[in-house]
Design a protein around this motif. Structure first.
Motif, PDB file in Angstrom:
ATOM      1  N   SER A 165     120.003  40.404-130.114  1.00  0.00           N
ATOM      2  CA  SER A 165     119.270  40.173-128.855  1.00  0.00           C
ATOM      3  C   SER A 165     118.029  41.053-128.727  1.00  0.00           C
ATOM      4  N   GLN A 166     117.933  42.090-129.526  1.00  0.00           N
ATOM      5  CA  GLN A 166     116.793  42.990-129.476  1.00  0.00           C
ATOM      6  C   GLN A 166     115.649  42.545-130.389  1.00  0.00           C
ATOM      7  N   HIS A 167     115.811  41.373-131.010  1.00  0.00           N
ATOM      8  CA  HIS A 167     114.804  40.870-131.943  1.00  0.00           C
ATOM      9  C   HIS A 167     114.364  39.472-131.513  1.00  0.00           C
ATOM     10  N   ASP A 168     113.092  39.154-131.777  1.00  0.00           N
ATOM     11  CA  ASP A 168     112.541  37.861-131.384  1.00  0.00           C
ATOM     12  C   ASP A 168     113.083  36.706-132.214  1.00  0.00           C
ATOM     13  N   GLU A 169     113.333  36.941-133.472  1.00  0.00           N
ATOM     14  CA  GLU A 169     113.828  35.892-134.350  1.00  0.00           C
ATOM     15  C   GLU A 169     115.186  36.284-134.912  1.00  0.00           C
ATOM     16  N   ALA A 170     115.787  35.356-135.640  1.00  0.00           N
ATOM     17  CA  ALA A 170     117.117  35.612-136.218  1.00  0.00           C
ATOM     18  C   ALA A 170     117.102  36.930-136.988  1.00  0.00           C
ATOM     19  N   TYR A 171     118.088  37.762-136.711  1.00  0.00           N
ATOM     20  CA  TYR A 171     118.133  39.089-137.321  1.00  0.00           C
ATOM     21  C   TYR A 171     119.543  39.380-137.780  1.00  0.00           C
ATOM     22  N   GLY A 172     119.658  39.813-138.995  1.00  0.00           N
ATOM     23  CA  GLY A 172     120.952  40.234-139.526  1.00  0.00           C
ATOM     24  C   GLY A 172     121.873  39.068-139.821  1.00  0.00           C
ATOM     25  N   GLU A 173     122.881  39.361-140.583  1.00  0.00           N
ATOM     26  CA  GLU A 173     123.875  38.365-140.965  1.00  0.00           C
ATOM     27  C   GLU A 173     125.247  38.668-140.370  1.00  0.00           C
ATOM     28  N   PHE A 174     125.600  39.939-140.308  1.00  0.00           N
ATOM     29  CA  PHE A 174     126.935  40.289-139.843  1.00  0.00           C
ATOM     30  C   PHE A 174     126.971  41.733-139.352  1.00  0.00           C
ATOM     31  N   ALA A 175     128.003  42.014-138.596  1.00  0.00           N
ATOM     32  CA  ALA A 175     128.333  43.376-138.179  1.00  0.00           C
ATOM     33  C   ALA A 175     129.850  43.411-138.052  1.00  0.00           C
ATOM     34  N   TYR A 176     130.461  44.440-138.592  1.00  0.00           N
ATOM     35  CA  TYR A 176     131.907  44.569-138.478  1.00  0.00           C
ATOM     36  C   TYR A 176     132.297  46.042-138.549  1.00  0.00           C
ATOM     37  N   ILE A 177     133.518  46.300-138.156  1.00  0.00           N
ATOM     38  CA  ILE A 177     134.057  47.657-138.176  1.00  0.00           C
ATOM     39  C   ILE A 177     134.961  47.788-139.401  1.00  0.00           C
ATOM     40  N   SER A 178     134.709  48.809-140.205  1.00  0.00           N
ATOM     41  CA  SER A 178     135.519  49.075-141.392  1.00  0.00           C
ATOM     42  C   SER A 178     136.346  50.329-141.136  1.00  0.00           C
ATOM     43  N   GLU A 179     137.636  50.127-140.951  1.00  0.00           N
ATOM     44  CA  GLU A 179     138.522  51.276-140.728  1.00  0.00           C
ATOM     45  C   GLU A 179     138.592  52.130-141.992  1.00  0.00           C
ATOM     46  N   GLU A 180     138.572  51.493-143.136  1.00  0.00           N
ATOM     47  CA  GLU A 180     138.643  52.195-144.417  1.00  0.00           C
ATOM     48  C   GLU A 180     137.465  53.157-144.590  1.00  0.00           C
ATOM     49  N   LYS A 181     136.271  52.707-144.255  1.00  0.00           N
ATOM     50  CA  LYS A 181     135.062  53.534-144.400  1.00  0.00           C
ATOM     51  C   LYS A 181     134.760  54.354-143.149  1.00  0.00           C
ATOM     52  N   GLN A 182     135.546  54.147-142.097  1.00  0.00           N
ATOM     53  CA  GLN A 182     135.302  54.781-140.798  1.00  0.00           C
ATOM     54  C   GLN A 182     133.842  54.576-140.410  1.00  0.00           C
ATOM     55  N   ALA A 183     133.480  53.275-140.376  1.00  0.00           N
ATOM     56  CA  ALA A 183     132.077  52.945-140.159  1.00  0.00           C
ATOM     57  C   ALA A 183     131.911  51.586-139.505  1.00  0.00           C
ATOM     58  N   VAL A 184     130.745  51.426-138.895  1.00  0.00           N
ATOM     59  CA  VAL A 184     130.268  50.123-138.451  1.00  0.00           C
ATOM     60  C   VAL A 184     129.308  49.679-139.549  1.00  0.00           C
ATOM     61  N   ILE A 185     129.536  48.503-140.089  1.00  0.00           N
ATOM     62  CA  ILE A 185     128.711  47.982-141.175  1.00  0.00           C
ATOM     63  C   ILE A 185     127.830  46.872-140.603  1.00  0.00           C
ATOM     64  N   ILE A 186     126.527  46.976-140.837  1.00  0.00           N
ATOM     65  CA  ILE A 186     125.592  45.975-140.350  1.00  0.00           C
ATOM     66  C   ILE A 186     124.830  45.432-141.558  1.00  0.00           C
ATOM     67  N   GLY A 187     124.925  44.119-141.771  1.00  0.00           N
ATOM     68  CA  GLY A 187     124.267  43.483-142.912  1.00  0.00           C
ATOM     69  C   GLY A 187     122.970  42.825-142.495  1.00  0.00           C
TER      70      GLY A 187
END
Length: 168
Positions: free
Chosen positions: A88-110
């Motif tokens: 929503s912060q971008h004018d055009e299509a942005y990114g492919e995915f976002a997910y939470i990885s418990e294994e990496k203790q991270a939010v992953i944004i593609g």
């Protein structure tokens, strides 16, 4: 011969019964204590009971099955929220995915190579970390330090940027 076969069959049945009944955590409970800053209330519909402790933090109690279901659904919901918020912060299509990885203790944004901008990612990662803490601070053993990782949407091994955050 028939007796030996019957004994072997009986032993196999007893073994199968013992395997099916033992070893699991069926019937035990999981408790989580969540600071009001990170409690989005999502766990309430999965928990067997909800209460407040002396610090005003919310204490949720789950059966093992409820807890596993809660974790999976909360993780998926937050991943969708992160992706929507960033897009929503971008004018055009942005990114492919976002997910939470418990294994990496991270939010992953593609994102795609041409979409990644260090300053934009740094700014947006703070919001993504807040969503991540709504998950990681709700665990039975809370995680207080997480990463937001921006990676190539086509090859997650290609990391564009990593930002670290600590819960308050």
């Amino acid at each position: 011969m028939k007796r030996i076969f019957a004994l072997v069959l009986a032993a196999a049945m007893i073994g199968a019964l013992l395997c099916a009944c033992g070893g699991g955590k069926t019937g035990s409970t999981v408790k989580t204590t969540v600071s009001s800053k990170y409690d989005d209330g999502y766990a309430a519909s999965y928990a067997s009971s909800t209460s407040k402790d002396e610090n005003g933090d919310t204490v949720y109690e789950f059966s093992n099955d409820q807890y596993e279901s809660y974790l999976q659904n909360h993780k998926n919901t937050l991943g969708g929220d992160i992706q929507s918020d960033i897009a929503s912060q971008h004018d055009e299509a942005y990114g492919e995915f976002a997910y939470i990885s418990e294994e990496k203790q991270a939010v992953i944004i593609g994102v795609h190579t041409e979409q990644y901008d260090e300053e934009t990612a740094k700014t947006e990662s703070a919001s993504a970390a807040e969503y991540g803490f709504k998950y990681f601070q709700n665990l039975e053993t809370p995680v207080s330090s997480i990463k937001v990782i921006y990676c190539d949407a086509n090859d997650q091994n290609t990391v564009f940027g990593t930002f670290e955050y600590t819960a308050e």
